[in-house]
Design a protein around this motif. Structure first.
Motif, PDB file in Angstrom:
ATOM      1  N   ARG A 267      -9.687  -0.460  -0.327  1.00  6.86           N
ATOM      2  CA  ARG A 267      -8.869  -0.485  -1.539  1.00  6.86           C
ATOM      3  C   ARG A 267      -9.293   0.618  -2.512  1.00  6.86           C
ATOM      4  O   ARG A 267      -8.448   1.303  -3.096  1.00  6.86           O
ATOM      5  CB  ARG A 267      -8.964  -1.856  -2.211  1.00  6.86           C
ATOM      6  CG  ARG A 267      -8.134  -1.954  -3.502  1.00  6.86           C
ATOM      7  CD  ARG A 267      -8.130  -3.355  -4.052  1.00  6.86           C
ATOM      8  NE  ARG A 267      -7.426  -4.271  -3.170  1.00  6.86           N
ATOM      9  CZ  ARG A 267      -6.108  -4.395  -3.143  1.00  6.86           C
ATOM     10  NH1 ARG A 267      -5.342  -3.654  -3.932  1.00  6.86           N
ATOM     11  NH2 ARG A 267      -5.541  -5.257  -2.324  1.00  6.86           N
TER      12      ARG A 267
ATOM     13  N   ALA B 290      -8.048   3.896  -1.179  1.00  5.88           N
ATOM     14  CA  ALA B 290      -6.602   4.008  -1.319  1.00  5.88           C
ATOM     15  C   ALA B 290      -6.214   4.328  -2.761  1.00  5.88           C
ATOM     16  O   ALA B 290      -5.365   5.192  -3.019  1.00  5.88           O
ATOM     17  CB  ALA B 290      -5.939   2.709  -0.873  1.00  5.88           C
TER      18      ALA B 290
ATOM     19  N   SER C  32      -1.312   3.329  -0.853  1.00  8.73           N
ATOM     20  CA  SER C  32      -1.349   1.871  -0.893  1.00  8.73           C
ATOM     21  C   SER C  32      -2.507   1.347  -0.059  1.00  8.73           C
ATOM     22  O   SER C  32      -2.955   1.999   0.890  1.00  8.73           O
ATOM     23  CB  SER C  32      -0.033   1.295  -0.356  1.00  8.73           C
ATOM     24  OG  SER C  32       0.083   1.560   1.035  1.00  8.73           O
ATOM     25  N   ALA C  33      -2.983   0.157  -0.422  1.00 12.78           N
ATOM     26  CA  ALA C  33      -4.038  -0.469   0.369  1.00 12.78           C
ATOM     27  C   ALA C  33      -3.553  -0.725   1.789  1.00 12.78           C
ATOM     28  O   ALA C  33      -4.316  -0.633   2.753  1.00 12.78           O
ATOM     29  CB  ALA C  33      -4.482  -1.775  -0.301  1.00 12.78           C
ATOM     30  N   ALA C  34      -2.254  -1.018   1.917  1.00 14.70           N
ATOM     31  CA  ALA C  34      -1.696  -1.264   3.251  1.00 14.70           C
ATOM     32  C   ALA C  34      -1.784  -0.021   4.125  1.00 14.70           C
ATOM     33  O   ALA C  34      -2.044  -0.109   5.336  1.00 14.70           O
ATOM     34  CB  ALA C  34      -0.246  -1.723   3.138  1.00 14.70           C
ATOM     35  N   SER C  35      -1.594   1.162   3.528  1.00 13.42           N
ATOM     36  CA  SER C  35      -1.669   2.393   4.329  1.00 13.42           C
ATOM     37  C   SER C  35      -3.098   2.638   4.800  1.00 13.42           C
ATOM     38  O   SER C  35      -3.317   3.110   5.922  1.00 13.42           O
ATOM     39  CB  SER C  35      -1.150   3.588   3.524  1.00 13.42           C
ATOM     40  OG  SER C  35      -2.024   3.893   2.447  1.00 13.42           O
TER      41      SER C  35
ATOM     42  N   THR D  10      -5.313   0.335   5.425  1.00 11.41           N
ATOM     43  CA  THR D  10      -5.535  -0.621   6.517  1.00 11.41           C
ATOM     44  C   THR D  10      -4.817  -0.165   7.777  1.00 11.41           C
ATOM     45  O   THR D  10      -5.356  -0.274   8.887  1.00 11.41           O
ATOM     46  CB  THR D  10      -5.032  -2.014   6.106  1.00 11.41           C
ATOM     47  OG1 THR D  10      -5.728  -2.425   4.920  1.00 11.41           O
ATOM     48  CG2 THR D  10      -5.283  -3.024   7.211  1.00 11.41           C
ATOM     49  N   TYR D  11      -3.613   0.378   7.631  1.00  7.42           N
ATOM     50  CA  TYR D  11      -2.853   0.847   8.787  1.00  7.42           C
ATOM     51  C   TYR D  11      -3.580   1.980   9.510  1.00  7.42           C
ATOM     52  O   TYR D  11      -3.682   1.988  10.734  1.00  7.42           O
ATOM     53  CB  TYR D  11      -1.470   1.315   8.339  1.00  7.42           C
ATOM     54  CG  TYR D  11      -0.690   2.017   9.415  1.00  7.42           C
ATOM     55  CD1 TYR D  11      -0.047   1.298  10.419  1.00  7.42           C
ATOM     56  CD2 TYR D  11      -0.610   3.411   9.445  1.00  7.42           C
ATOM     57  CE1 TYR D  11       0.665   1.950  11.423  1.00  7.42           C
ATOM     58  CE2 TYR D  11       0.095   4.066  10.444  1.00  7.42           C
ATOM     59  CZ  TYR D  11       0.727   3.328  11.431  1.00  7.42           C
ATOM     60  OH  TYR D  11       1.421   3.972  12.435  1.00  7.42           O
TER      61      TYR D  11
END
Length: 222
Positions: free
Chosen positions: A39, A42, A48-51, A53-54
């Motif tokens: 996080r 990012a 984004s935090a999702a990116s 993680t991806y």
């Protein structure tokens, strides 16, 4: 007509990944490995935090990318010094001194990070080696190759490089950082001890004598 959208997505994905890695390098250099989170990286990268993680999934995977990035940067810098030395623009003493001055000057935070990394590798990280340490990238190989050009033996070149690296490791923790003239004089002695010419050691000694020497000079930088 081929659909260009997949290529565009790949480029954007590659750009995001590079931004995340560079942000992670900044975090690690500024705060150390233990402060690294997906996080935080990012946020610093504007992603984004999702990116995060991806692209990486875990902090260990991100740390692997950090290791590779730092090593690639070191390879590029050493490669340039090697190129200039082999072209005759620099002597071996010039190249080794420039290597030390860079590590102990502008790149001191990065060098300290790499020292910590090497210690963590030696001790093991969580019961295992750090991810990414089996990469084909060898950050020291260019300078070892250059030294081998002069000594003609790989093992001797590694030993001499160990002396150069050890000198830098001692100097980076000195209470007062050594000047470039002091580094050059120490490097000249190291090369002379290995039977290698230093070319301008007389000029180096003359320049060193001009500078005021603190009373604790030898204590602070053996």
């Amino acid at each position: 007509m081929a659909d260009a959208r997949p290529d565009g997505r790949r480029r954007r994905g590659a750009d995001t990944r590079r931004a995340l890695v560079r942000a992670a390098v900044d975090v690690v250099v500024a705060h150390g490995f233990d402060r690294l989170t997906l996080r935080q990286v990012a946020d610093r990268a504007g992603a984004s935090a999702a990116s995060a993680t991806y692209h990486f999934g875990t902090v260990d995977a991100l740390l692997e990318a950090v290791v590779v990035e730092l090593e690639r940067d070191a390879v590029a810098r050493l490669g340039e010094l090697t190129r200039r030395a082999r072209s005759g623009e620099l002597t071996l003493l010039d190249a080794c001194t420039a290597y030390l001055a860079d590590l102990l000057g502008p790149r001191r935070p990065v060098f300290l990070t790499m020292l910590e990394l090497r210690v963590r590798i030696a001790r093991g990280h969580g019961g295992a080696g750090l991810p990414g340490t089996e990469s084909d990238t060898e950050p020291d190989a260019a300078l070892i190759d250059l030294i081998q050009d002069h000594v003609g033996n790989r093992e001797r070149a590694r030993e001499l490089f160990a002396g150069v690296f050890g000198l830098s490791a001692l100097a980076v923790f000195a209470p007062a950082p050594p000047t470039e003239h002091e580094l050059r004089a120490r490097m000249a002695r190291l090369l002379a001890g290995a039977g290698l010419p230093t070319d301008d050691d007389r000029e180096t000694r003359r320049q060193i004598r001009r500078r005021p020497r603190p009373e604790t000079q030898e204590d602070r930088f053996p």
